[in-house]
Design an enzyme around this catalytic site. Structure first.
Site, PDB file in Angstrom:
ATOM      1  N   GLY A 209     -21.315   2.469  -8.883  1.00  0.00           N
ATOM      2  CA  GLY A 209     -19.927   2.474  -8.766  1.00  0.00           C
ATOM      3  C   GLY A 209     -19.457   1.167  -7.651  1.00  0.00           C
ATOM      4  O   GLY A 209     -20.067   0.186  -7.566  1.00  0.00           O
ATOM      5  N   ASN A 210     -18.084   1.446  -7.563  1.00  0.00           N
ATOM      6  CA  ASN A 210     -17.679   0.702  -6.629  1.00  0.00           C
ATOM      7  C   ASN A 210     -16.500   1.206  -5.676  1.00  0.00           C
ATOM      8  O   ASN A 210     -16.315   2.239  -5.936  1.00  0.00           O
ATOM      9  CB  ASN A 210     -17.065  -0.852  -7.278  1.00  0.00           C
ATOM     10  CG  ASN A 210     -15.889  -0.451  -8.037  1.00  0.00           C
ATOM     11  OD1 ASN A 210     -14.974   0.167  -7.774  1.00  0.00           O
ATOM     12  ND2 ASN A 210     -16.134  -0.719  -9.497  1.00  0.00           N
ATOM     13  N   HIS A 211     -16.006   0.375  -4.492  1.00  0.00           N
ATOM     14  CA  HIS A 211     -15.113   1.069  -3.629  1.00  0.00           C
ATOM     15  C   HIS A 211     -13.599   1.190  -4.106  1.00  0.00           C
ATOM     16  O   HIS A 211     -12.711   1.471  -3.419  1.00  0.00           O
ATOM     17  CB  HIS A 211     -15.239   0.294  -2.174  1.00  0.00           C
ATOM     18  CG  HIS A 211     -16.552   0.643  -1.649  1.00  0.00           C
ATOM     19  ND1 HIS A 211     -17.126   1.647  -1.109  1.00  0.00           N
ATOM     20  CD2 HIS A 211     -17.613  -0.539  -1.355  1.00  0.00           C
ATOM     21  CE1 HIS A 211     -18.522   1.522  -0.702  1.00  0.00           C
ATOM     22  NE2 HIS A 211     -18.446   0.400  -0.810  1.00  0.00           N
ATOM     23  N   ALA A 276     -11.048  -1.530 -11.322  1.00  0.00           N
ATOM     24  CA  ALA A 276     -12.504  -2.219 -11.077  1.00  0.00           C
ATOM     25  C   ALA A 276     -13.532  -1.801 -11.888  1.00  0.00           C
ATOM     26  O   ALA A 276     -14.124  -1.063 -11.521  1.00  0.00           O
ATOM     27  CB  ALA A 276     -12.413  -2.179  -9.628  1.00  0.00           C
TER      28      ALA A 276
END
Ligand code: CTP
Length: 398
Positions: A209-211, A276
């Protein structure tokens, strides 16, 4: 009260959905509006003039003259006395007449004589709604400044399920209130927004995943809604409260986000992809939790589909497509490349070099680049204020 004292002329056409106008009139009177009804002859087969005159407390007009007294019903006067004309339910036939200047009944003559804002809420079967001729009539009406109150999806009188249901009376009331409060520049427009991260499963308990928090996209969806657009938000996993009045579709992976965005793209006038999205996803997802064994371990990844580029390739003339670029170096050049490659109208650049910009912050600092190469740098602002800047450019281009 936004509608207090306003004279709303409801033009009722021949559709089974005409029965909903009885509830709408009650809601409008509760909001202290005045209601006058004109009907087509066909509409009287679906709901009686007596019902609507009793509820509206005003005579209902159908013909150019009163059959008993021969008295003329002055369509010009009806139109000029109106603050708003609401054509609801608007049938495919009446929309076609309105778009082409026909006035073979009192209702269409009132429409042609109007100087006030005209709103129309279509109701028809899904294939009639989708037909290019209906869609082109609606585009024509929008180009005259008339405002579409979009139909809903659901069960139709034919038994089929799809788009074409008259908006519910509460939704129509809400639309009118907002319209009269703010003159809403994006009223009648449909917007699609993507937000948040995507999670790409590795096994049943792990993901890549990402932030991204979703804050920027949620702020844009909220702002577009406040400007009157009918907003669908496709959101990856996010802890944020769902924006009010926005239709939110929750997804997890890039593939699910692609599917949801493609489904809503065609109907959208404005598309803002701020998610994102993971660029890579595991080639295989383990069905059981992967146990730790070797000292080194690698996962084979494959590229995800670029959602924005996919939509850009399908974009039509009348659609506005906005993308984001998150860059760490060569920012302007990279962003311009994405703008062209993905066929966007403009791109919002975030540079990771700017303090307070990017993921999981409440602020953002953006540069907006359009197709003609114009570049506008904005100062560091809250994401809500950045959303306002972005949306004001959207309004100017819509
Ligand atoms: N985007 C998308 N689908 C993807 C990847 C990105 O729709 N699979 C969209 C994002 O929502 C954003 C824009 O493309 O609006 C740019 O995303 P960004 O991550 O900056 O760029 P990429 O195209 O992924 O290129 P790179 O990673 O090489 O910078």
């Amino acid at each position: 009260m936004a509608l207090a004292g306003k004279n709303i002329v409801i033009a009722v056409c021949g559709s089974i959905a005409a029965y909903k106008i009885a509830s709408l009139i009650r809601l409008l009177l509760k909001a202290d509006a005045r209601v006058n009804v004109v009907m087509s002859k066909e509409a009287t087969a679906f709901i009686t003039p007596l019902t609507l005159s009793t509820l509206s407390k005003n005579p209902v007009l159908i013909d150019y003259y009163q059959p008993n007294t021969g008295e003329w019903n002055n369509h010009v006067e009806i139109a000029l006395n109106a603050d708003y004309i609401l054509v609801a339910p608007a049938t495919a036939n009446t929309l076609a007449k309105m778009a082409n200047g026909f006035c073979d009944n009192l209702l269409t003559a009132v429409y042609l004589s109007a100087k006030c804002p005209v709103l129309f809420a279509p109701a028809m079967d899904l294939d009639m709604w989708k037909h290019p001729s209906t869609q082109s009539n609606i585009n024509k009406l929008s180009s005259y400044g008339n405002i579409l109150i979009p139909p809903g999806k659901g069960e139709l009188a034919s038994g089929l399920v799809g788009e074409g249901r008259l908006a519910e009376p509460e939704e129509i009331l809400d639309f009118l209130v907002k319209f009269s409060e703010k003159g809403l520049p994006l009223a009648g427009k449909k917007a699609l927004v993507s937000a948040g991260p995507t999670y790409e499963a590795i096994d049943p308990v792990r993901f890549i995943g990402n932030h991204s928090s979703g804050k920027m996209g949620y702020a844009i969806a909220t702002q577009l809604e406040e400007l009157g657009a009918d907003v669908t938000l496709v959101s990856g996993p996010s802890a944020l409260k769902l924006p009010k009045g926005v239709d939110t579709i929750s997804v997890t992976s890039a593939a699910e986000m692609l599917h949801a965005c493609e489904e809503h793209f065609e109907a959208a006038d404005i598309v803002v992809m701020s998610a994102a999205v993971a660029d890579y996803t595991p080639v295989e997802v383990a069905s059981q939790k992967i146990k730790k064994k070797e000292n080194e371990f690698s996962i084979e990844l494959k590229k995800t589909v670029d959602i924005l580029a996919t939509l850009g390739a399908k974009k039509k003339e009348n659609q506005l497509l906005v993308g984001f670029a998150l860059e760490t170096n060569n920012e302007l050049e990279n962003a311009k490349g994405k703008l062209i490659r993905k066929n966007l109208d403009f791109i919002v650049l975030n540079s990771m070099q700017d303090k307070g910009a990017g993921f999981a912050t409440d602020t953002n600092k953006v540069t907006i680049i359009d197709r003609s190469g114009n570049t506008r740098e904005f100062s560091l602002k809250s994401k809500e204020e950045v959303a306002k800047d972005i949306c004001s450019i959207i309004v100017s281009l819509s």
